[in-house]
Design an enzyme around this catalytic site. Structure first.
Site, PDB file in Angstrom:
ATOM      1  N   ARG A  61      -3.469  19.432  33.931  1.00  0.00           N
ATOM      2  CA  ARG A  61      -4.001  20.389  34.919  1.00  0.00           C
ATOM      3  C   ARG A  61      -5.538  20.401  34.940  1.00  0.00           C
ATOM      4  NH1 ARG A  61       0.172  24.376  35.736  1.00  0.00           N
ATOM      5  NH2 ARG A  61      -0.847  24.902  37.687  1.00  0.00           N
ATOM      6  N   PRO A  62      -6.191  19.266  35.144  1.00  0.00           N
ATOM      7  CA  PRO A  62      -7.659  19.255  35.191  1.00  0.00           C
ATOM      8  C   PRO A  62      -8.188  20.064  36.378  1.00  0.00           C
ATOM      9  CG  PRO A  62      -6.782  17.186  35.971  1.00  0.00           C
ATOM     10  CD  PRO A  62      -5.618  17.947  35.449  1.00  0.00           C
ATOM     11  N   VAL A  63      -9.485  20.343  36.381  1.00  0.00           N
ATOM     12  CA  VAL A  63     -10.094  21.097  37.489  1.00  0.00           C
ATOM     13  C   VAL A  63     -11.247  20.304  38.106  1.00  0.00           C
ATOM     14  CG1 VAL A  63      -9.398  23.394  36.713  1.00  0.00           C
ATOM     15  CG2 VAL A  63     -11.537  22.389  35.841  1.00  0.00           C
ATOM     16  N   ASP A  64     -11.201  18.973  37.932  1.00  0.00           N
ATOM     17  CA  ASP A  64     -12.309  18.120  38.412  1.00  0.00           C
ATOM     18  C   ASP A  64     -12.538  18.240  39.922  1.00  0.00           C
ATOM     19  OD1 ASP A  64      -9.691  16.893  38.312  1.00  0.00           O
ATOM     20  OD2 ASP A  64     -10.617  15.122  39.161  1.00  0.00           O
ATOM     21  N   ILE A 114       3.981  15.438  41.594  1.00  0.00           N
ATOM     22  CA  ILE A 114       2.839  16.358  41.525  1.00  0.00           C
ATOM     23  C   ILE A 114       2.363  16.569  40.090  1.00  0.00           C
ATOM     24  CG2 ILE A 114       2.019  18.692  42.099  1.00  0.00           C
ATOM     25  CD1 ILE A 114       2.615  16.969  44.576  1.00  0.00           C
ATOM     26  N   ASP A 174       7.689  23.265  42.873  1.00  0.00           N
ATOM     27  CA  ASP A 174       8.126  24.489  42.205  1.00  0.00           C
ATOM     28  C   ASP A 174       9.604  24.773  42.411  1.00  0.00           C
ATOM     29  OD1 ASP A 174       5.045  26.393  42.775  1.00  0.00           O
ATOM     30  OD2 ASP A 174       5.559  24.744  41.425  1.00  0.00           O
ATOM     31  N   CYS A 203      -1.269  22.959  30.414  1.00  0.00           N
ATOM     32  CA  CYS A 203      -0.120  23.837  30.175  1.00  0.00           C
ATOM     33  C   CYS A 203       1.080  22.921  29.956  1.00  0.00           C
ATOM     34  CB  CYS A 203       0.103  24.771  31.362  1.00  0.00           C
ATOM     35  SG  CYS A 203       0.794  23.938  32.781  1.00  0.00           S
ATOM     36  N   ARG A 239       6.587  35.906  34.428  1.00  0.00           N
ATOM     37  CA  ARG A 239       5.355  35.520  35.122  1.00  0.00           C
ATOM     38  C   ARG A 239       5.589  35.411  36.624  1.00  0.00           C
ATOM     39  NH1 ARG A 239       1.843  30.899  32.420  1.00  0.00           N
ATOM     40  NH2 ARG A 239       0.616  31.634  34.184  1.00  0.00           N
ATOM     41  N   LYS A 254       3.674  35.390  44.410  1.00  0.00           N
ATOM     42  CA  LYS A 254       2.781  35.354  43.233  1.00  0.00           C
ATOM     43  C   LYS A 254       1.596  34.445  43.507  1.00  0.00           C
ATOM     44  CE  LYS A 254       3.725  32.350  39.760  1.00  0.00           C
ATOM     45  NZ  LYS A 254       2.661  31.435  39.350  1.00  0.00           N
ATOM     46  N   ASN A 255       1.865  33.246  44.016  1.00  0.00           N
ATOM     47  CA  ASN A 255       0.795  32.258  44.153  1.00  0.00           C
ATOM     48  C   ASN A 255      -0.150  32.564  45.302  1.00  0.00           C
ATOM     49  OD1 ASN A 255       1.772  31.027  41.921  1.00  0.00           O
ATOM     50  ND2 ASN A 255       2.751  29.325  42.991  1.00  0.00           N
ATOM     51  N   ARG A 285      -3.886  29.907  34.217  1.00  0.00           N
ATOM     52  CA  ARG A 285      -4.805  28.910  34.763  1.00  0.00           C
ATOM     53  C   ARG A 285      -5.406  29.338  36.094  1.00  0.00           C
ATOM     54  NH1 ARG A 285      -4.017  25.164  36.604  1.00  0.00           N
ATOM     55  NH2 ARG A 285      -5.599  23.770  35.805  1.00  0.00           N
TER      56      ARG A 285
HETATM   57  C1  EPZ Z   1      -0.585  25.676  42.350  1.00  0.00           C
HETATM   58  O1  EPZ Z   1      -1.104  25.182  41.126  1.00  0.00           O
HETATM   59  C2  EPZ Z   1       0.535  26.638  41.964  1.00  0.00           C
HETATM   60  N1  EPZ Z   1      -0.009  27.723  41.146  1.00  0.00           N
HETATM   61  C3  EPZ Z   1       1.608  25.879  41.172  1.00  0.00           C
HETATM   62  O2  EPZ Z   1       2.670  26.803  40.920  1.00  0.00           O
HETATM   63  C4  EPZ Z   1       2.146  24.748  42.037  1.00  0.00           C
HETATM   64  O3  EPZ Z   1       3.099  24.013  41.303  1.00  0.00           O
HETATM   65  C5  EPZ Z   1       0.978  23.832  42.450  1.00  0.00           C
HETATM   66  O4  EPZ Z   1      -0.026  24.611  43.145  1.00  0.00           O
HETATM   67  C6  EPZ Z   1       1.425  22.703  43.369  1.00  0.00           C
HETATM   68  O5  EPZ Z   1       2.022  23.236  44.512  1.00  0.00           O
HETATM   69  C7  EPZ Z   1      -0.678  28.720  41.761  1.00  0.00           C
HETATM   70  O6  EPZ Z   1      -0.838  28.743  42.980  1.00  0.00           O
HETATM   71  C8  EPZ Z   1      -1.183  29.813  40.879  1.00  0.00           C
HETATM   72  P1  EPZ Z   1      -2.779  21.722  42.243  1.00  0.00           P
HETATM   73  P2  EPZ Z   1      -2.488  24.316  41.131  1.00  0.00           P
HETATM   74  O7  EPZ Z   1      -4.220  21.970  42.028  1.00  0.00           O
HETATM   75  O8  EPZ Z   1      -3.409  24.880  42.134  1.00  0.00           O
HETATM   76  C9  EPZ Z   1      -3.886  17.779  39.936  1.00  0.00           C
HETATM   77  C10 EPZ Z   1       4.251  27.935  39.638  1.00  0.00           C
HETATM   78  O9  EPZ Z   1       5.275  27.545  39.069  1.00  0.00           O
HETATM   79  N2  EPZ Z   1      -5.276  18.304  39.994  1.00  0.00           N
HETATM   80  O10 EPZ Z   1      -2.256  21.520  43.632  1.00  0.00           O
HETATM   81  O11 EPZ Z   1      -2.945  24.205  39.743  1.00  0.00           O
HETATM   82  C11 EPZ Z   1      -3.042  18.568  38.946  1.00  0.00           C
HETATM   83  O12 EPZ Z   1      -3.215  18.067  37.641  1.00  0.00           O
HETATM   84  C12 EPZ Z   1       2.979  27.120  39.554  1.00  0.00           C
HETATM   85  O13 EPZ Z   1       4.178  28.980  40.344  1.00  0.00           O
HETATM   86  C13 EPZ Z   1      -6.322  17.492  39.562  1.00  0.00           C
HETATM   87  O14 EPZ Z   1      -6.111  16.360  39.143  1.00  0.00           O
HETATM   88  O15 EPZ Z   1      -1.922  22.924  41.630  1.00  0.00           O
HETATM   89  C14 EPZ Z   1      -1.640  18.368  39.455  1.00  0.00           C
HETATM   90  O16 EPZ Z   1      -1.131  17.154  38.948  1.00  0.00           O
HETATM   91  C15 EPZ Z   1       3.137  25.911  38.658  1.00  0.00           C
HETATM   92  N3  EPZ Z   1      -7.584  17.992  39.605  1.00  0.00           N
HETATM   93  C16 EPZ Z   1      -1.827  18.255  40.969  1.00  0.00           C
HETATM   94  O17 EPZ Z   1      -3.220  17.989  41.180  1.00  0.00           O
HETATM   95  C17 EPZ Z   1      -7.865  19.252  40.060  1.00  0.00           C
HETATM   96  O18 EPZ Z   1      -9.053  19.641  40.091  1.00  0.00           O
HETATM   97  C18 EPZ Z   1      -1.464  19.522  41.715  1.00  0.00           C
HETATM   98  O19 EPZ Z   1      -2.328  20.532  41.276  1.00  0.00           O
HETATM   99  C19 EPZ Z   1      -6.795  20.052  40.489  1.00  0.00           C
HETATM  100  C20 EPZ Z   1      -5.504  19.566  40.452  1.00  0.00           C
END
Ligand code: EPZ
Length: 421
Positions: free
Chosen positions: A123-126, A330, A308, A118, A400, A22-23, A94
């Site tokens: 889950r910020p996108v900064d 995480i 995960d 969520c 999902r 999926k991811n 997201r």
């Molecule tokens: C991906 O999410 C996966 N989703 C998540 O799987 C997975 O848990 C995660 O990576 C970690 O491995 C998809 O691939 C669709 P991150 P993502 O950006 O990209 C912080 C599932 O169950 N962060 O690595 O959103 C964030 O808040 C899902 O399949 C910032 O601070 O994960 C988190 O604490 C759940 N700023 C940490 O980093 C940002 O701009 C990890 O987030 C981006 C992230």
């Protein structure tokens, strides 16, 4: 709303085919926006998140042909006719933020709703946004949307991610393939889904080095072509179903499984009492004797233990012959399965990012509620070994990320059924 009813006690024996990831799919699909030629993806899992991403891409002007019952997606983007990813779709998933980079790279403009948080965290996108600014984009955040432009196109640069964010790595990697000049991305995520995306982009004509390491070097090109790409095996589904014969007893062959996709998880599962045999195209998992041993877990970015799979591991460790400590580094709120497991008789104490799990002799079936995707499957794992009946509600979370979960588990002897209301 549907619910899933599990009656515990059956050991699992048989085979489970593992679907495409999926991811990986959720970042491969937006890559189709980078090219006027079609991108064809095979081994696509049939999941609601894939349908949501399809809906989003179609809203942007993509033509998406779903073939072989959804296993193959052919995505054509002759033109992006709409550059706005609306809140009503983005809020459902997201990963929609992943269309920002490809649209910006292709047409120099993108308007994407801020995804919002969520259940598991803010889950910020900064990191995504600061990376795009480093690539020369101009961003304006207003009325809940990211308004991004790059009138002269994106310009290659060197950018170090403050945290190895999976989504930010994918978004920036895709965008950099069409930037002018060379982009060096440092402290990037190393997950297998990043490696899979790089393989697909390279098949489309991108020039990328370093996938799977902490540094990606991308030489921008003027345009990308089409490609056909097979989606990598879902390592999280794989790990989930590897755990099933360890918690219930029995022996299960995971078709398509590869240990290198789940090495940190496999090491911990073996420490808990699993026997893992690798064949050329599967993993065969069973439990050594009747004892589940306690293990301590700390979730980390790849190649560390995957966040995960934390909820699934917690379900197993509720029955260990000792105390385990799980540290979630995480996400800030990823222990919501703990109160539900406690309802089934587990002995768990959560303090901030740590959960202390004292093993109990047995769990009791109970009505429980799924709170997020991975929590929902951990409750099913617990239900398969609990005494009596467990009823899991809000199973839309499951849909999902887990294709045909009832079919796959009942084929191995689990006493599980889905009640549609
Ligand atoms: C991906 O999410 C996966 N989703 C998540 O799987 C997975 O848990 C995660 O990576 C970690 O491995 C998809 O691939 C669709 P991150 P993502 O950006 O990209 C912080 C599932 O169950 N962060 O690595 O959103 C964030 O808040 C899902 O399949 C910032 O601070 O994960 C988190 O604490 C759940 N700023 C940490 O980093 C940002 O701009 C990890 O987030 C981006 C992230």
């Amino acid at each position: 709303m549907d619910r899933i009813v599990v009656t515990g006690g059956a050991a699992l024996n048989g085979q489970i085919p593992i679907s495409g990831a999926k991811n990986a799919c959720l970042t491969l699909m937006p890559a189709a926006l980078l090219s006027e030629e079609p991108l064809t993806l095979t081994n696509v899992p049939r999941l609601s998140d894939i349908s949501t991403m399809t809906e989003l891409l179609e809203s942007l002007g993509c033509e998406v042909a779903s073939l072989q019952g959804g296993r193959v997606l052919a995505i054509g983007t002759a033109k992006i006719s709409n550059h706005t990813a609306h809140y009503d779709i983005v809020r459902k998933m997201r990963a929609s933020i992943g269309v920002l980079g490809p649209m910006l790279a292709r047409d120099g403009e993108a308007v994407v709703s801020l995804p919002g948080g969520c259940a598991i965290g803010a889950r910020p996108v900064d990191i995504h946004l600061s990376g795009f600014e480093a690539l020369g984009a101009v961003l304006d955040l207003r009325d809940g949307y990211i308004h991004a432009t790059a009138p002269k196109g994106l310009i290659g640069t060197t950018y170090e991610l403050p945290f190895a964010s999976v989504g930010a790595t994918e978004n920036l990697l895709s965008a950099a393939t069409l930037a002018k000049g060379t982009t060096v991305l440092k402290n990037v995520a190393r997950e297998p889904e990043i490696v899979d995306l790089a393989k697909c982009l390279r098949a489309m004509g991108a020039q990328i080095e370093g996938e799977g390491t902490s540094t990606l070097t991308i030489q921008g090109v003027d345009r990308l072509g089409g490609a056909t790409h097979q989606v990598v095996t879902d390592r999280i589904e794989l790990g989930t179903y590897m755990l099933a014969p360890v918690i219930t007893g029995g022996k299960v062959e995971l078709l398509g499984g590869r240990r290198d996709l789940v090495s940190a998880f496999s090491d911990k599962l073996e420490a808990a009492g699993a026997i893992i045999e690798e064949t050329p195209n599967s993993l065969i998992v069973s439990r050594k004797g009747d004892i589940i041993h306690p293990v301590n877990i700390k979730t980390e970015v790849h190649p560390g233990f995957p966040t995960d799979l934390q909820a699934q591991m917690m379900a197993l460790l509720t029955l260990a012959d000792g105390t385990s400590v799980l540290e979630e580094t995480i996400f800030e709120n990823r222990f919501m399965h703990a109160p539900e497991l406690i309802r089934m008789g587990a002995d768990i104490e959560v303090h901030g990012g740590h959960a202390t799990v004292k093993g109990v002799k047995s769990l009791k079936g109970a009505p429980v509620m799924a709170t997020d995707l991975r929590a929902s499957i951990s409750l099913i794992m617990a239900g398969m070994v609990a005494e009596g009946e467990t009823v899991v509600t809000r199973v839309y979370h499951l849909d999902r990320g887990y294709e045909h979960v009832v079919r796959k588990l009942s084929a191995c002897g689990a006493n599980i059924e889905r009640i549609s209301e």
